[in-house]
Design a protein around this motif. Sequence first.
Motif, PDB file in Angstrom:
ATOM      1  N   ASP A 178      -6.974 -12.436  -3.982  1.00 27.62           N
ATOM      2  CA  ASP A 178      -6.260 -11.681  -5.012  1.00 27.62           C
ATOM      3  C   ASP A 178      -7.193 -11.167  -6.116  1.00 27.62           C
ATOM      4  O   ASP A 178      -8.255 -11.752  -6.371  1.00 27.62           O
ATOM      5  CB  ASP A 178      -5.170 -12.555  -5.640  1.00 27.62           C
ATOM      6  N   ASP A 238      -7.763 -11.347  -9.301  1.00 24.92           N
ATOM      7  CA  ASP A 238      -7.791 -11.966 -10.623  1.00 24.92           C
ATOM      8  C   ASP A 238      -8.807 -13.110 -10.605  1.00 24.92           C
ATOM      9  O   ASP A 238      -9.528 -13.295  -9.626  1.00 24.92           O
ATOM     10  CB  ASP A 238      -6.397 -12.450 -11.045  1.00 24.92           C
ATOM     11  N   ASN A 257      -4.832  -3.961  -5.637  1.00 24.23           N
ATOM     12  CA  ASN A 257      -3.668  -4.348  -6.421  1.00 24.23           C
ATOM     13  C   ASN A 257      -2.384  -4.311  -5.608  1.00 24.23           C
ATOM     14  O   ASN A 257      -1.351  -4.825  -6.030  1.00 24.23           O
ATOM     15  CB  ASN A 257      -3.554  -3.393  -7.622  1.00 24.23           C
ATOM     16  N   GLU A 258      -2.434  -3.657  -4.448  1.00 20.65           N
ATOM     17  CA  GLU A 258      -1.276  -3.594  -3.563  1.00 20.65           C
ATOM     18  C   GLU A 258      -1.780  -3.580  -2.132  1.00 20.65           C
ATOM     19  O   GLU A 258      -2.883  -3.094  -1.855  1.00 20.65           O
ATOM     20  CB  GLU A 258      -0.435  -2.355  -3.846  1.00 20.65           C
ATOM     21  N   THR A 269       3.335  -4.451  -5.819  1.00 21.14           N
ATOM     22  CA  THR A 269       1.973  -4.638  -6.323  1.00 21.14           C
ATOM     23  C   THR A 269       1.789  -6.086  -6.777  1.00 21.14           C
ATOM     24  O   THR A 269       2.736  -6.873  -6.788  1.00 21.14           O
ATOM     25  CB  THR A 269       1.682  -3.684  -7.497  1.00 21.14           C
ATOM     26  N   TYR A 270       0.562  -6.416  -7.175  1.00 15.54           N
ATOM     27  CA  TYR A 270       0.220  -7.799  -7.512  1.00 15.54           C
ATOM     28  C   TYR A 270       1.121  -8.322  -8.624  1.00 15.54           C
ATOM     29  O   TYR A 270       1.355  -7.639  -9.625  1.00 15.54           O
ATOM     30  CB  TYR A 270      -1.247  -7.882  -7.923  1.00 15.54           C
ATOM     31  N   THR A 330       0.286 -10.328 -13.590  1.00 10.81           N
ATOM     32  CA  THR A 330      -0.314  -9.277 -14.414  1.00 10.81           C
ATOM     33  C   THR A 330       0.307  -9.291 -15.804  1.00 10.81           C
ATOM     34  O   THR A 330       1.467  -9.655 -15.968  1.00 10.81           O
ATOM     35  CB  THR A 330      -0.106  -7.892 -13.764  1.00 10.81           C
ATOM     36  N   HIS A 350      -4.794  -4.758 -14.383  1.00 11.23           N
ATOM     37  CA  HIS A 350      -3.931  -4.479 -13.250  1.00 11.23           C
ATOM     38  C   HIS A 350      -2.892  -3.440 -13.640  1.00 11.23           C
ATOM     39  O   HIS A 350      -2.765  -3.070 -14.794  1.00 11.23           O
ATOM     40  CB  HIS A 350      -3.197  -5.744 -12.803  1.00 11.23           C
ATOM     41  N   GLU A 351      -2.113  -3.024 -12.658  1.00 14.47           N
ATOM     42  CA  GLU A 351      -0.920  -2.239 -12.935  1.00 14.47           C
ATOM     43  C   GLU A 351       0.229  -3.193 -13.237  1.00 14.47           C
ATOM     44  O   GLU A 351       0.134  -4.405 -13.036  1.00 14.47           O
ATOM     45  CB  GLU A 351      -0.555  -1.407 -11.696  1.00 14.47           C
TER      46      GLU A 351
END
Length: 605
Positions: free
Chosen positions: A84, A86, A113-114, A291-292, A295, A337-338
């Motif tokens: 991931d 992060d 991120n996705e 998406t992730y 965040t 991130h988004e």
Amino acid sequence: MAKNLVVVESPAKAKTIEKYMGKDYQVLASMGHVRDLPKSSFAVEVNGGVKLSYEPIGRASAKKAVAAIRAAAKKADTVWLAPDPDREGEAIAWHVAELVRLKPENTRRVAFNEITRKAVTTAFASPRALDMNLVDAQQARRAVDRIVGYKLSPLLWRTVGPNLSAGRVQSAALHLVVERERAIRAFKPVEYWDLTATLATPQDATLQAVHPVGEKEKYSLGDGAAAAGVADTARPGPWTVVRVKKSERTRKPPAPFKTSTLQQAASSNLGWPTWRTMKVAQSLYEAGHITYMRTDSTNLSADARVEIGALVGDKFGAGYHQPREFTAKTKGAQEAHEAIRPAVIAKTPADMPRALSDEQHILYEMIWQRTIACQMADAIYDATTVDLESNGVPFRATGQVVKFDGYMRVYLERSDDDPDEVVRTLPEVSEGDLLDLRALDSAQHFTQPPPRFTEATLVREMERVGIGRPSTYAATVKVLNDREYVRSESRRLFPTARGEVVCELLEAHFAEVVDVDFTARMEEDLDNIAEGAKKMGPVVREFFDSFEARLEEQKDKMTRPERPTDQQCPECSRPVVKKFGKHGLWFLSCTGWPDDCKWSQQLDE
């Protein structure tokens, strides 16, 4: 034999990525972390530099996964580390590289991120090296948490009871819950009254108007007698409309979800605890649907905003589309991130595969609706205020009508502490109209204490004061529950007797551990390490030296809690005290117990 090995954390994520890779790629899962600090030793060395001593995870699934990765890595030309995006993911990638002894020249780090074909392909086209600043930030967090937990928990075992723990973030979060409970206990409710007049227009339509008028006057009727006196003055009339004010009001859509607001919305709308929300969100992410999910950003990519705009225009009409940018981020936010959004905007909840569970479907629907709504037009209301008077006593009626639903066509927002909204429409009246009184009722009220936290509002408060991060919110709340420091009743968090005692001891002897400002400053230090502005060694060493000195000073002063009472022992007439037992309950005890007198009495929980 595949020339490329791709390593991710979970089989579900591996299965999704595998669909996008060619036959030259083999995708394996590490089954989460592959190394951790041992439970049997401190494992943090602070001599000159700072060194953490790790050992391989002992689970059979982890051992099997590492063996498979090691064997495949020997045969692969390139190893792609794709956990991931992060700090935790960066640390997993580093641990895999260290444990399997990957060659740096053959190792690439990719982050996305996705999990969509476009995002994965783009990431593999621009790999990078491991970011040791992110790794060190994660290691520093583990180090300071180990220092607090390993050094302080044994004192709690000795003075309170077995299987307890103290933690840098969990203890500060517990303090928030205990402080709120203290505020509730100290709260003195104030009585107040109001009057509600039911009035009829000449056309026989009715409206309800209230006295007192305005926030400043809300508590002016302090008892029933005062309310009755005002009612007697107003009742004879005439009831005259003195002002009618109409205005247009707008309501903006909320920002797209970040971790904390997703947890709050799932709590309010679905009644879910934070761990359940994150578990379902993770499954959606790993399947490539969102998406992730860890965040603190509310930003949407330009491509996503364009896709949302096209969908809104197509489904609802151009008048419903209003482009917006949400760039405000939480203080100390981690990587850029988004926001949490659907990976494919055009995929509506109705388009989702039947293979999704009910939980996955309902959470995806909520994420999709919030994402679409954030790029839609404001809702517009016609708001009306009617001021009336009877013998000098003012009354007010308010109402509103939705003129244009805007984003509310897709999404309505509420939170755990929001009162139920009552929306009234008012009949047409004009200045000078005389209305007929149909009823005049008085009602008694009391001011209310601050509400207890739900899991989600506790997360919101943790975010506000700067303790914890998206990756730790749910885990922190879970620890408070698991250690029985808090209990949940109708989704509200109550501190247990054990939780309050632990908090009191820490306040008295290790105030910095429960101090949210201290914890927030440490979070900032960890953020600075992640950004390369600070080094792990000095931050951990400063914390260790300060904590070790405090521990040495306080370790012999920390004793089992005891409180005086005004009672005497029924057997020997010595004073009786209230003691906290190792099983988490208070009991009464003779001060001669246990040597000179055996009397004690268990108290109800």
